[in-house]
Design an enzyme around this catalytic site. Sequence first.
Site, PDB file in Angstrom:
ATOM      1  CB  SER A 141      71.432  55.554  83.866  1.00 20.72           C
ATOM      2  OG  SER A 141      71.779  54.189  83.986  1.00 20.72           O
ATOM      3  CE1 TYR A 154      76.637  56.909  82.664  1.00 21.46           C
ATOM      4  CE2 TYR A 154      75.226  55.430  83.918  1.00 21.46           C
ATOM      5  CZ  TYR A 154      75.489  56.135  82.751  1.00 21.46           C
ATOM      6  OH  TYR A 154      74.613  56.058  81.697  1.00 21.46           O
TER       7      TYR A 154
HETATM    8  N1  CAA Z   1      78.261  43.017  91.765  1.00 21.51           N
HETATM    9  C1  CAA Z   1      79.099  42.641  92.773  1.00 21.51           C
HETATM   10  N2  CAA Z   1      80.389  42.352  92.560  1.00 21.51           N
HETATM   11  C2  CAA Z   1      80.839  42.408  91.318  1.00 21.51           C
HETATM   12  C3  CAA Z   1      80.038  42.786  90.237  1.00 21.51           C
HETATM   13  C4  CAA Z   1      78.691  43.086  90.501  1.00 21.51           C
HETATM   14  N3  CAA Z   1      77.848  43.428  89.542  1.00 21.51           N
HETATM   15  N4  CAA Z   1      80.773  42.748  89.128  1.00 21.51           N
HETATM   16  C5  CAA Z   1      82.000  42.366  89.482  1.00 21.51           C
HETATM   17  N5  CAA Z   1      82.027  42.149  90.813  1.00 21.51           N
HETATM   18  C6  CAA Z   1      83.178  41.675  91.599  1.00 21.51           C
HETATM   19  C7  CAA Z   1      83.900  40.574  90.853  1.00 21.51           C
HETATM   20  O1  CAA Z   1      83.323  39.320  91.118  1.00 21.51           O
HETATM   21  C8  CAA Z   1      85.314  40.673  91.419  1.00 21.51           C
HETATM   22  O2  CAA Z   1      85.373  40.073  92.685  1.00 21.51           O
HETATM   23  P1  CAA Z   1      86.706  39.267  93.135  1.00 21.51           P
HETATM   24  O3  CAA Z   1      87.807  40.294  93.087  1.00 21.51           O
HETATM   25  O4  CAA Z   1      86.350  38.805  94.502  1.00 21.51           O
HETATM   26  O5  CAA Z   1      86.855  38.201  92.099  1.00 21.51           O
HETATM   27  C9  CAA Z   1      85.466  42.178  91.669  1.00 21.51           C
HETATM   28  O6  CAA Z   1      84.142  42.717  91.746  1.00 21.51           O
HETATM   29  C10 CAA Z   1      86.226  42.870  90.550  1.00 21.51           C
HETATM   30  O7  CAA Z   1      85.505  42.678  89.325  1.00 21.51           O
HETATM   31  P2  CAA Z   1      86.197  42.785  87.899  1.00 21.51           P
HETATM   32  O8  CAA Z   1      87.102  41.618  87.697  1.00 21.51           O
HETATM   33  O9  CAA Z   1      85.132  42.981  86.894  1.00 21.51           O
HETATM   34  O10 CAA Z   1      87.087  44.101  88.108  1.00 21.51           O
HETATM   35  P3  CAA Z   1      87.779  44.962  87.024  1.00 21.51           P
HETATM   36  O11 CAA Z   1      88.555  45.984  87.799  1.00 21.51           O
HETATM   37  O12 CAA Z   1      88.458  44.128  86.019  1.00 21.51           O
HETATM   38  O13 CAA Z   1      86.565  45.684  86.251  1.00 21.51           O
HETATM   39  C11 CAA Z   1      84.670  47.068  85.960  1.00 21.51           C
HETATM   40  C12 CAA Z   1      85.710  46.549  86.938  1.00 21.51           C
HETATM   41  C13 CAA Z   1      85.352  47.848  84.842  1.00 21.51           C
HETATM   42  C14 CAA Z   1      83.791  48.032  86.748  1.00 21.51           C
HETATM   43  C15 CAA Z   1      83.861  45.894  85.383  1.00 21.51           C
HETATM   44  O14 CAA Z   1      83.404  45.067  86.425  1.00 21.51           O
HETATM   45  C16 CAA Z   1      82.668  46.368  84.592  1.00 21.51           C
HETATM   46  O15 CAA Z   1      82.793  46.801  83.466  1.00 21.51           O
HETATM   47  N6  CAA Z   1      81.466  46.260  85.187  1.00 21.51           N
HETATM   48  C17 CAA Z   1      80.219  46.684  84.524  1.00 21.51           C
HETATM   49  C18 CAA Z   1      79.873  48.074  84.934  1.00 21.51           C
HETATM   50  C19 CAA Z   1      78.609  48.489  84.216  1.00 21.51           C
HETATM   51  O16 CAA Z   1      77.561  47.860  84.318  1.00 21.51           O
HETATM   52  N7  CAA Z   1      78.675  49.583  83.469  1.00 21.51           N
HETATM   53  C20 CAA Z   1      77.560  50.037  82.706  1.00 21.51           C
HETATM   54  C21 CAA Z   1      78.068  50.763  81.499  1.00 21.51           C
HETATM   55  S1  CAA Z   1      76.759  51.145  80.366  1.00 21.51           S
HETATM   56  C22 CAA Z   1      75.964  52.411  81.039  1.00 21.51           C
HETATM   57  O17 CAA Z   1      76.381  52.997  81.989  1.00 21.51           O
HETATM   58  C23 CAA Z   1      74.682  52.827  80.379  1.00 21.51           C
HETATM   59  C24 CAA Z   1      73.575  52.780  81.350  1.00 21.51           C
HETATM   60  O18 CAA Z   1      73.129  53.834  81.746  1.00 21.51           O
HETATM   61  C25 CAA Z   1      72.960  51.496  81.748  1.00 21.51           C
END
Ligand code: CAA
Length: 247
Positions: A141, A154
């Site tokens: 990935s 992951y």
């Molecule tokens: N970089 C830095 N900080 C981040 C961030 C990022 N990319 N994304 C979120 N944050 C921060 C937020 O701003 C938040 O900060 P505050 O608490 O100061 O407001 C904190 O982290 C918590 O973020 P969330 O509100 O999103 O937290 P959550 O617990 O509700 O959710 C999560 C966490 C489930 C990981 C969610 O952020 C998410 O789904 N993120 C995406 C993860 C991702 O990209 N997954 C890929 C899946 S697809 C795949 O894996 C296929 C592939 O190979 C590409």
Amino acid sequence: MSKVAVVTGGIGGLGTAMCKALIEQGRRAVAVDYNGLKPEAVEKWQADRKAEGLDIPVYLADVTDFGSCAEVCKKIEAEVGPIEILVNNAGITRDAMFHKMTPEQWDAVIKTNLYSIFNMTKQVYEGMVARGWGRIINISSVNGIKGQAGQSNYSATKAAIYGFNKSLAAECAKKGVTVNSISPGYIGTEMVRAIREDVLQKIVATVPIGRLGEPSEIARTVAFLSADDAGLITGEDITVNGGLYYR
Ligand code: CAA
């Protein structure tokens, strides 16, 4: 005779496209998927393929379990033929920020995404070496390269694939067996669509091409790496991610 190509996670979004691309290439594609799936889901998948004129056998196993992988590969080799192409595509996410990540989320991802590579490759490797031809393709990935907040589990498994590939490729380079990986970016599968909508929008905005990838765009790379004349490519990774520059 057509070479047998096994795709793990074979009935999922990427796996289905891979099976189709391999068939187009003249391979006998076989899908291996999780033995915990509902039988209806497997039946529907096979019926959908039949409607498209494709006959793809499905075998069920648990890729986290060595014995289950041994059993399923033995069965496929007895019923379909020697496995000459293996695509280790099965993978899951259990995304969570590290401070919230549970041991269960860590374990599930490490076992499904990484143990599976050993468990499946081990079953087919010696046969490939003995026959002097084989293709092992591991699906990594973009997040194995660049990391991703919320994916320490992951990303760790996907980065581990690069080390595995280079090491095994060195062991079997002279034996006609290649070991490569593909690092997809964000592709329009169920896994990606499960990301919270606001988060997904932000991610897509960072992709230069401005859209999610299509499963077929990964599948064509599988066909490329498994081709008969791809024998000079080994220990490599091909990124297919719409221009996400991270190096
Ligand atoms: N970089 C830095 N900080 C981040 C961030 C990022 N990319 N994304 C979120 N944050 C921060 C937020 O701003 C938040 O900060 P505050 O608490 O100061 O407001 C904190 O982290 C918590 O973020 P969330 O509100 O999103 O937290 P959550 O617990 O509700 O959710 C999560 C966490 C489930 C990981 C969610 O952020 C998410 O789904 N993120 C995406 C993860 C991702 O990209 N997954 C890929 C899946 S697809 C795949 O894996 C296929 C592939 O190979 C590409």
